[in-house]
Design an enzyme around this catalytic site. Structure first.
Site, PDB file in Angstrom:
ATOM      1  N   ILE A  11     103.255  17.917  88.448  1.00 21.86           N
ATOM      2  CA  ILE A  11     102.468  18.311  89.611  1.00 21.86           C
ATOM      3  C   ILE A  11     101.151  18.972  89.214  1.00 21.86           C
ATOM      4  O   ILE A  11     100.207  19.028  89.999  1.00 21.86           O
ATOM      5  CB  ILE A  11     103.283  19.267  90.511  1.00 21.86           C
ATOM      6  CG1 ILE A  11     102.702  19.320  91.920  1.00 21.86           C
ATOM      7  CG2 ILE A  11     103.365  20.666  89.910  1.00 21.86           C
ATOM      8  CD1 ILE A  11     103.573  20.087  92.903  1.00 21.86           C
ATOM      9  N   SER A  12     101.063  19.455  87.989  1.00 22.78           N
ATOM     10  CA  SER A  12      99.903  20.237  87.557  1.00 22.78           C
ATOM     11  C   SER A  12      98.790  19.357  86.997  1.00 22.78           C
ATOM     12  O   SER A  12      98.971  18.685  85.970  1.00 22.78           O
ATOM     13  CB  SER A  12     100.319  21.250  86.485  1.00 22.78           C
ATOM     14  OG  SER A  12      99.177  21.818  85.871  1.00 22.78           O
ATOM     15  N   PRO A  13      97.609  19.372  87.613  1.00 23.38           N
ATOM     16  CA  PRO A  13      96.488  18.613  87.052  1.00 23.38           C
ATOM     17  C   PRO A  13      96.031  19.165  85.709  1.00 23.38           C
ATOM     18  O   PRO A  13      95.569  18.408  84.852  1.00 23.38           O
ATOM     19  CB  PRO A  13      95.395  18.756  88.116  1.00 23.38           C
ATOM     20  CG  PRO A  13      95.729  20.014  88.860  1.00 23.38           C
ATOM     21  CD  PRO A  13      97.225  20.074  88.857  1.00 23.38           C
ATOM     22  N   ALA A  15      98.023  20.441  83.467  1.00 23.54           N
ATOM     23  CA  ALA A  15      98.978  19.940  82.482  1.00 23.54           C
ATOM     24  C   ALA A  15      98.632  18.506  82.093  1.00 23.54           C
ATOM     25  O   ALA A  15      98.717  18.129  80.916  1.00 23.54           O
ATOM     26  CB  ALA A  15     100.395  20.031  83.032  1.00 23.54           C
TER      27      ALA A  15
END
EC number: 5.99.1.4
Length: 213
Positions: A11-13, A15
């Site tokens: 979900i993390s951009p 990451a």
């Protein structure tokens, strides 16, 4: 050779950006990496925090910044059709493709690009079905074993002091965020700053004021 554990949630951009940038950021160094999925929402809940996308103005800035970072580093990136979304199915799928709880770089890359390239709905059922067929997981993604693995990863992450993703762990040290990659490189190169007092003494700084929750 140093070993890095790369903690992430699809979900993390940030990451995604860190995952894509890592080989270039550490080019020429000797290291190995294991990839460890964790539910970012579980970290937020444990620490009593809101995610960046849960604060309206911060949400707008986050998307602007990650698109700029992608542009400036030459990383292909498209925002998914809706964000945030429920990443559980993707995290479980990645874990189901491994026999030790650490999906390969290929699997991790494939799922990250499913989310952050093309601008489609990351949680769409038909796309998830096609992704599952492509990766051919050895375990059942919704099975008890995979769910237990993801839960264990979350408990380990909290025990190690993780508060967000991406987090890169090496030698008991945590480097958080896409912008920590240059710092990580300097550590792996043996920068003497890391042997000095600064790393540990920050933990002893007194709290001057604490807001009540």
């Amino acid at each position: 050779m140093k070993h890095i554990t790369f903690w992430f949630d699809f979900i993390s951009p940030y990451a995604y950006l860190a995952f894509e940038r890592l080989p270039a950021a550490l080019q020429g160094l000797s290291y190995s990496v294991s990839y460890k999925p964790v539910l970012f929402a579980a970290l937020l809940k444990h620490h009593g925090q809101l995610g960046p996308a849960e604060i309206a103005s911060k949400r707008d800035w986050t998307y602007r910044q990650v698109l700029w970072l992608a542009h400036s580093h030459g990383i292909p990136m498209d925002l998914p059709a809706a964000h945030p979304f429920n990443p559980l199915a993707l995290l479980r799928l990645a874990l189901a493709c491994s026999d030790d709880g650490h999906p390969s770089r290929y699997v991790t890359e494939t799922v990250f690009r499913h989310v952050w390239r093309g601008g489609a709905d990351a949680a769409d059922a038909q796309r998830l079905q096609a992704l599952t067929a492509q990766l051919a997981p050895a375990l059942v993604p919704d099975g008890a074993e995979v769910k237990a693995r993801l839960k264990a990863h979350g408990e380990e992450a909290i025990a190690r002091g993780l508060f967000g993703v991406p987090a890169l762990a090496v030698d008991g040290k945590l480097f958080w965020g896409f912008d920590a990659l240059p710092m990580l490189r300097r550590y792996l190169e043996g920068d003497e700053w890391f042997d000095g007092p600064a790393w540990d003494t920050v933990c002893q700084l007194p709290v001057g004021l604490s807001r009540s929750r």
